[in-house]
Design an enzyme around this catalytic site. Sequence first.
Site, mmCIF file in Angstrom:
data_model
loop_
_atom_site.group_PDB
_atom_site.id
_atom_site.type_symbol
_atom_site.label_atom_id
_atom_site.label_comp_id
_atom_site.label_asym_id
_atom_site.label_seq_id
_atom_site.Cartn_x
_atom_site.Cartn_y
_atom_site.Cartn_z
ATOM 1 N N GLU A 182 0.823 -1.201 0.000
ATOM 2 C CA GLU A 182 0.000 0.000 0.000
ATOM 3 C C GLU A 182 0.863 1.260 0.000
ATOM 4 O O GLU A 182 1.897 1.313 0.663
ATOM 5 C CB GLU A 182 -0.900 0.013 1.238
ATOM 6 C CG GLU A 182 -1.967 -1.062 1.175
ATOM 7 C CD GLU A 182 -2.916 -1.020 2.373
ATOM 8 O OE1 GLU A 182 -3.973 -1.650 2.274
ATOM 9 O OE2 GLU A 182 -2.615 -0.388 3.392
ATOM 10 N N CYS A 217 3.396 8.671 0.902
ATOM 11 C CA CYS A 217 3.810 7.844 2.036
ATOM 12 C C CYS A 217 4.130 6.454 1.485
ATOM 13 O O CYS A 217 3.236 5.755 1.007
ATOM 14 C CB CYS A 217 2.653 7.811 3.037
ATOM 15 S SG CYS A 217 2.965 6.797 4.483
ATOM 16 N N CYS A 260 5.955 -6.157 8.630
ATOM 17 C CA CYS A 260 6.888 -5.430 9.495
ATOM 18 C C CYS A 260 7.229 -6.311 10.690
ATOM 19 O O CYS A 260 6.398 -7.056 11.167
ATOM 20 C CB CYS A 260 6.240 -4.128 9.972
ATOM 21 S SG CYS A 260 7.354 -3.077 10.930
ATOM 22 N N CYS A 264 4.842 -3.028 16.924
ATOM 23 C CA CYS A 264 4.262 -1.951 17.739
ATOM 24 C C CYS A 264 2.776 -2.259 17.979
ATOM 25 O O CYS A 264 2.042 -2.568 17.048
ATOM 26 C CB CYS A 264 4.415 -0.593 17.053
ATOM 27 S SG CYS A 264 6.139 -0.163 16.766
ATOM 28 N N CYS A 306 -0.247 -0.451 15.958
ATOM 29 C CA CYS A 306 -0.139 -0.285 14.507
ATOM 30 C C CYS A 306 -0.771 -1.462 13.765
ATOM 31 O O CYS A 306 -0.553 -2.623 14.131
ATOM 32 C CB CYS A 306 1.339 -0.155 14.134
ATOM 33 S SG CYS A 306 1.631 0.012 12.365
ATOM 34 N N GLY A 320 6.301 -1.145 7.157
ATOM 35 C CA GLY A 320 7.697 -1.566 7.274
ATOM 36 C C GLY A 320 8.538 -0.607 8.094
ATOM 37 O O GLY A 320 8.139 0.519 8.381
ATOM 38 N N CYS A 327 -2.427 7.392 9.524
ATOM 39 C CA CYS A 327 -1.260 6.820 10.225
ATOM 40 C C CYS A 327 -1.583 5.495 10.901
ATOM 41 O O CYS A 327 -2.544 5.388 11.650
ATOM 42 C CB CYS A 327 -0.783 7.769 11.319
ATOM 43 S SG CYS A 327 -0.246 9.338 10.704
HETATM 44 N N1 SAH Z 1 8.386 1.800 11.090
HETATM 45 C C1 SAH Z 1 8.480 3.223 10.962
HETATM 46 C C2 SAH Z 1 7.615 3.822 9.870
HETATM 47 C C3 SAH Z 1 6.206 3.316 9.733
HETATM 48 S S1 SAH Z 1 4.994 3.885 10.859
HETATM 49 C C4 SAH Z 1 8.207 3.879 12.297
HETATM 50 O O1 SAH Z 1 7.874 3.188 13.240
HETATM 51 O O2 SAH Z 1 8.415 5.075 12.416
HETATM 52 C C5 SAH Z 1 4.686 5.565 10.516
HETATM 53 C C6 SAH Z 1 4.199 6.346 11.759
HETATM 54 O O3 SAH Z 1 2.839 6.017 12.106
HETATM 55 C C7 SAH Z 1 5.027 6.041 12.991
HETATM 56 O O4 SAH Z 1 5.276 7.221 13.709
HETATM 57 C C8 SAH Z 1 4.105 5.128 13.769
HETATM 58 O O5 SAH Z 1 4.443 5.047 15.105
HETATM 59 C C9 SAH Z 1 2.751 5.779 13.495
HETATM 60 N N2 SAH Z 1 1.614 4.931 13.799
HETATM 61 C C10 SAH Z 1 1.520 3.591 13.717
HETATM 62 N N3 SAH Z 1 0.295 3.170 14.099
HETATM 63 C C11 SAH Z 1 -0.398 4.280 14.414
HETATM 64 C C12 SAH Z 1 -1.744 4.509 14.863
HETATM 65 N N4 SAH Z 1 -2.579 3.495 15.045
HETATM 66 N N5 SAH Z 1 -2.116 5.779 15.075
HETATM 67 C C13 SAH Z 1 -1.285 6.816 14.865
HETATM 68 N N6 SAH Z 1 -0.010 6.666 14.437
HETATM 69 C C14 SAH Z 1 0.418 5.415 14.227
#
Ligand code: SAH
Length: 341
Positions: free
Chosen positions: A90, A103, A110, A114, A117, A157, A331
């Site tokens: 995506e 983006c 990944c 987290c 996410c 990722g 995000c």
């Molecule tokens: N792996 C990298 C890039 C991908 S995530 C990273 O961790 O930075 C891109 C951004 O979206 C990151 O700041 C991540 O923490 C945030 N993110 C992930 N899940 C989210 C959610 N449910 N709500 C808001 N931000 C989120």
Amino acid sequence: MKNIKDYDLEDLKEELKTMGEKSFRAEQIFKWLYQDKVTSFDEMLNLSLELREKLKQNYSICNFNILKKLESKDGTIKYLFDVLDDNAIETVLMSYHHGYSVCVSTQIGCKMGCKFCASTGIKFIRSLNAGEIVEQIIKIEQDTGVKVSNIVFMGIGEPLDNYENVIKAIRILNNPKGLNIGARHISVSTSGLVPMIYKLAEENIQCTLSISLHATTDEKRSSMMPVNKLYNIEQLIKACKDYIQVTNRRVSFEYALAKDNNDNLEDAERLVKLLRGMNCHVNLIPINKIENGKFDKSTNENIMRFRDYLNDHGIVATIRRELGSDIEAACGQLRRKNIKE
Ligand code: SAH
């Protein structure tokens, strides 16, 4: 067969030299690939027939198909691309007053896990090659006719877990003969792979480093982001200070606010202490609740209170406008789907 879009300009010059060709041919090929966006060697009319044949025999030109395209009410477009090995990725196009931003995804799945996410919980399959990262932007420019001015490595990722390919992709994107996107308009976001932050600082690329911080104590951060057990907050902040010192660039911190989790004033207070004196900026993101997720979005009142506290204490903080939430493109909402689904 090797994808010709996996080579940055320097590598391509080397490749051509080994084929007995002059290195300026690499620049011509770059122009065809990234400015004219051709999909076959036959279209590269200023190359001899013989060279075109040689290229055809040795290289492929990666060319994604659009599997799905979803348009949000706010103009955001989410693409699902077929990456040709039965997988899909995506990519999101966002429109801002200062231009178009893409983006990009860097991996299929990944490994970081987290908890908040949507990319977590899907199996990690593989990292994308440089050409597959760049192709996401090429396809979007081709499909929409717009010129993309900003790239954020914030799709599916962990970019720094796919370091070499991401650096190569940045060099192709940044090259004036490539996609010609200024390094300062390219942001690399990481969950905090500390050794790679030190390495990135030495690359001599003026890109923006974005750190997904999200919490101010190791206990809280480890409960949200397992990577914190490997590299804690102190180590992470130290690496960021090094990055600022070496590159002279401002670092960006992402902080996703979850109700009653990391959004109270004590958190804001600790954040101020942590970042005091650093050349940085804080991006506050109202957390997006994912399916079966345990984190809820903070109230608007708490979000503004958090921002005001930071701003009143000398830390520049802004609330990120959420785009594309109606098409699951905001995000943390991106989720790789398999073609066969
Ligand atoms: N792996 C990298 C890039 C991908 S995530 C990273 O961790 O930075 C891109 C951004 O979206 C990151 O700041 C991540 O923490 C945030 N993110 C992930 N899940 C989210 C959610 N449910 N709500 C808001 N931000 C989120």
